[in-house]
Scaffold this motif. Sequence first.
Motif, PDB file in Angstrom:
ATOM      1  N   PRO A  28      -1.963 -13.589  -7.584  1.00  0.00           N
ATOM      2  CA  PRO A  28      -0.510 -13.480  -7.404  1.00  0.00           C
ATOM      3  C   PRO A  28       0.146 -14.824  -7.713  1.00  0.00           C
ATOM      4  O   PRO A  28      -0.539 -15.849  -7.826  1.00  0.00           O
ATOM      5  CB  PRO A  28      -0.373 -13.130  -5.921  1.00  0.00           C
ATOM      6  CG  PRO A  28      -1.552 -13.791  -5.284  1.00  0.00           C
ATOM      7  CD  PRO A  28      -2.672 -13.663  -6.288  1.00  0.00           C
ATOM      8  N   GLU A  29       1.458 -14.810  -7.843  1.00  0.00           N
ATOM      9  CA  GLU A  29       2.159 -16.073  -8.130  1.00  0.00           C
ATOM     10  C   GLU A  29       2.025 -17.067  -6.978  1.00  0.00           C
ATOM     11  O   GLU A  29       1.974 -18.275  -7.204  1.00  0.00           O
ATOM     12  CB  GLU A  29       3.638 -15.801  -8.411  1.00  0.00           C
ATOM     13  CG  GLU A  29       3.934 -15.254  -9.795  1.00  0.00           C
ATOM     14  CD  GLU A  29       3.555 -13.802  -9.958  1.00  0.00           C
ATOM     15  OE1 GLU A  29       3.491 -13.332 -11.103  1.00  0.00           O
ATOM     16  OE2 GLU A  29       3.313 -13.123  -8.934  1.00  0.00           O
ATOM     17  N   ASP A  56       0.811  -1.220   0.000  1.00  0.00           N
ATOM     18  CA  ASP A  56       0.000   0.000   0.000  1.00  0.00           C
ATOM     19  C   ASP A  56       0.844   1.269   0.000  1.00  0.00           C
ATOM     20  O   ASP A  56       0.375   2.329  -0.419  1.00  0.00           O
ATOM     21  CB  ASP A  56      -0.959   0.012   1.188  1.00  0.00           C
ATOM     22  CG  ASP A  56      -0.238  -0.155   2.516  1.00  0.00           C
ATOM     23  OD1 ASP A  56       0.452  -1.172   2.679  1.00  0.00           O
ATOM     24  OD2 ASP A  56      -0.352   0.744   3.374  1.00  0.00           O
ATOM     25  N   ILE A  57       2.116   1.195   0.465  1.00  0.00           N
ATOM     26  CA  ILE A  57       2.950   2.396   0.500  1.00  0.00           C
ATOM     27  C   ILE A  57       3.925   2.464  -0.685  1.00  0.00           C
ATOM     28  O   ILE A  57       4.784   3.340  -0.731  1.00  0.00           O
ATOM     29  CB  ILE A  57       3.722   2.524   1.830  1.00  0.00           C
ATOM     30  CG1 ILE A  57       4.696   1.352   2.019  1.00  0.00           C
ATOM     31  CG2 ILE A  57       2.766   2.636   3.007  1.00  0.00           C
ATOM     32  CD1 ILE A  57       5.621   1.526   3.219  1.00  0.00           C
ATOM     33  N   LEU A  58       3.785   1.526  -1.630  1.00  0.00           N
ATOM     34  CA  LEU A  58       4.589   1.618  -2.857  1.00  0.00           C
ATOM     35  C   LEU A  58       4.254   2.913  -3.587  1.00  0.00           C
ATOM     36  O   LEU A  58       3.084   3.257  -3.756  1.00  0.00           O
ATOM     37  CB  LEU A  58       4.302   0.432  -3.782  1.00  0.00           C
ATOM     38  CG  LEU A  58       5.004  -0.897  -3.509  1.00  0.00           C
ATOM     39  CD1 LEU A  58       4.452  -1.969  -4.431  1.00  0.00           C
ATOM     40  CD2 LEU A  58       6.508  -0.774  -3.670  1.00  0.00           C
ATOM     41  N   THR A  59       5.271   3.630  -4.031  1.00  0.00           N
ATOM     42  CA  THR A  59       5.060   4.863  -4.779  1.00  0.00           C
ATOM     43  C   THR A  59       5.053   4.568  -6.279  1.00  0.00           C
ATOM     44  O   THR A  59       5.501   3.499  -6.718  1.00  0.00           O
ATOM     45  CB  THR A  59       6.160   5.888  -4.463  1.00  0.00           C
ATOM     46  OG1 THR A  59       7.419   5.361  -4.914  1.00  0.00           O
ATOM     47  CG2 THR A  59       6.229   6.179  -2.968  1.00  0.00           C
ATOM     48  N   ASP A 101     -10.853 -12.517  -2.005  1.00  0.00           N
ATOM     49  CA  ASP A 101     -10.317 -11.203  -2.398  1.00  0.00           C
ATOM     50  C   ASP A 101      -8.885 -11.330  -2.895  1.00  0.00           C
ATOM     51  O   ASP A 101      -8.513 -10.771  -3.940  1.00  0.00           O
ATOM     52  CB  ASP A 101     -10.362 -10.242  -1.209  1.00  0.00           C
ATOM     53  CG  ASP A 101     -11.766  -9.751  -0.892  1.00  0.00           C
ATOM     54  OD1 ASP A 101     -12.642  -9.849  -1.770  1.00  0.00           O
ATOM     55  OD2 ASP A 101     -11.986  -9.279   0.243  1.00  0.00           O
ATOM     56  N   VAL A 102      -8.062 -12.046  -2.138  1.00  0.00           N
ATOM     57  CA  VAL A 102      -6.659 -12.217  -2.513  1.00  0.00           C
ATOM     58  C   VAL A 102      -6.537 -13.071  -3.770  1.00  0.00           C
ATOM     59  O   VAL A 102      -5.739 -12.778  -4.669  1.00  0.00           O
ATOM     60  CB  VAL A 102      -5.858 -12.838  -1.341  1.00  0.00           C
ATOM     61  CG1 VAL A 102      -4.474 -13.280  -1.811  1.00  0.00           C
ATOM     62  CG2 VAL A 102      -5.730 -11.835  -0.203  1.00  0.00           C
ATOM     63  N   ILE A 151      -3.900  -2.080  -1.763  1.00  0.00           N
ATOM     64  CA  ILE A 151      -2.921  -3.153  -1.972  1.00  0.00           C
ATOM     65  C   ILE A 151      -3.149  -3.797  -3.336  1.00  0.00           C
ATOM     66  O   ILE A 151      -2.211  -4.004  -4.120  1.00  0.00           O
ATOM     67  CB  ILE A 151      -3.035  -4.225  -0.856  1.00  0.00           C
ATOM     68  CG1 ILE A 151      -2.585  -3.653   0.485  1.00  0.00           C
ATOM     69  CG2 ILE A 151      -2.206  -5.456  -1.216  1.00  0.00           C
ATOM     70  CD1 ILE A 151      -2.767  -4.614   1.649  1.00  0.00           C
ATOM     71  N   LYS A 152      -4.401  -4.106  -3.628  1.00  0.00           N
ATOM     72  CA  LYS A 152      -4.737  -4.751  -4.897  1.00  0.00           C
ATOM     73  C   LYS A 152      -4.326  -3.886  -6.088  1.00  0.00           C
ATOM     74  O   LYS A 152      -3.762  -4.378  -7.070  1.00  0.00           O
ATOM     75  CB  LYS A 152      -6.243  -5.039  -4.942  1.00  0.00           C
ATOM     76  CG  LYS A 152      -6.708  -5.758  -6.197  1.00  0.00           C
ATOM     77  CD  LYS A 152      -8.190  -6.089  -6.107  1.00  0.00           C
ATOM     78  CE  LYS A 152      -8.656  -6.830  -7.355  1.00  0.00           C
ATOM     79  NZ  LYS A 152     -10.092  -7.207  -7.271  1.00  0.00           N
TER      80      LYS A 152
END
Length: 569
Positions: free
Chosen positions: A358-359, A271-274, A352-353, A315-316
């Motif tokens: 994802p891998e 969630d904090i990825l820029t 949801d996930v 996040i998604k």
Amino acid sequence: MKILLTALNSKYIHSNLAIRYLRAYTEKLDYDCVIREFTINDILDRVLEEIISEKPNIVAFSCYIWNIEYIKSLAVLIKLVDPKIQILYGGPEVSYDSCKFLKDAAGEYVIIGEGEETYCEFVKLQIENFRNSGRENSETDFLKLKNINGLCFKWNNKIILNEYRRLMDMNRIVFPYKVKEDFQNKIIYYESSRGCPFNCKYCLSSTTAGVRFLNIERVKAELQFLMRKNIKLIKFVDRTFNCNHEFTMKLWKFIIDTDTNITFHFEISADILTEDEIELLQRAPAGRIQLEVGVQTTNDRVLNNINRHVEFQEIKRKVKKVEKNHNVKQHLDLIAGLPGEDFSSFKKSFNDVYSVKPEEIQLGFLKLLKGSDLRKDAKNLGIVYSPYAPYEVLKTDNISYEELVVLKRIEKMVDKYYNSGKFTHILNYFTTKFKTAFDFYYELGMFFYNSGYLTRNISSAEYYKVFVEFEEQYLKEKNVELNEIIKYDYLKFNKKRWLPDFLLRYRDKYGEKLIKQKIQDKDIAVSKNYYLEKFSINIEKLLKSSLIEKEDGYVVFDGERELYFFGHI
């Protein structure tokens, strides 16, 4: 004087970072320091024999939830064989309730928290005592031990707990890996920061304020050293690697721009990825970087209960952006048994996930670690957990023991089938036949349980065959299309020139001859070991769009490459 730094790893491929830190930090001291690594799967008597044969004065153990019971038993045996051998414990599993632990354990010492400086002072004192061997313990010895901050020790049948040690400057630690060390077939762990900016109640990192970083140029130099070794995977143990934007950008850019075949693993908060971090990740060479993303649950109320403040939709969104170029492997984590989450809520979290695709998806179970806020508040939160390591949740006010058992069956299915990546098209076929992905894995887990597959070893071919049985018993169907999909996934990931008996084959010697002639006429380069198989559905379309279209054709399996011939042959 000889100290044996001993690790009991969970698997052979793992390496222990902690004991290497201790060796490196005291490498200038005049003592014999030997590292020995075993696994918790090794026979206890053999490990005991190996330790005793080293003839150590002190055995130091690195203690975690997965090895503490083994270590406690081993320590008792060491003392029975040679009572003169002293035992030192360290690690997260003994850093809390140290007095109680030492009272019940065989041994003399526990290092609490960060170990480098405490261990160094301890070793200096032991070297001095060894040089003066033969004298009886004195008040002076006691006072010297008492002055070592971060140490808990036994003295005259009493347990003494010294003052805690202040956290050290990260740049004082010494690079733990040696030039002549053999890294082949090992996962190498590396640490560029300590601490975490978040305060999740289930995590020990929440008990330490702030984050400390190594100098970025030092990190680059140390990684360059490791890149020259025969290493396949370097796992950063930083709790939240991307918590410092400038540090993250510089190090990821360095790793991406360097010519290496090593994969680097990072635990991050997605969630904090820029945006610029995501753009940087998108240009990484395929296989260079893999990310572990802690989701835990998508229920906001449950997240609040564990002092975790994130939004799954954010996040998604970030994970899907990273996925754009399919060059970064992503691993998303869930935790079952969190306070406030019932079976229905976990089902939603799982779906949801799963929708992110994802891998890998890790379905873990809550463990109440010593020293964590959640353990302290377990009774008030209605959490019942095992008193034995790894202190896993047994039930809560919201989810029963029986429901957690069911989730463990599902976890086995997800890990074997989804995470392996070897059954992708089979899973896509089945999940569309159930209301949700969770429903499919639930029924598959129940099928495994009722058929007895969970209590015995089954072959790689049987892991494919069960889907034929599962379709007949649970869906009351028997489709030829499933046979073709299983056949493709099997041949893709099992390098054999034959098929198991349960799979239908369509041998057409004339058609095979025509395909071989086409390969020759078009001058298509293939190896001598290519494998040709006929299918009754168009595999190329299946792979591109997941559509099942009946059409006879052939697939040439040639190592990692495939050639497709469909339509009129």
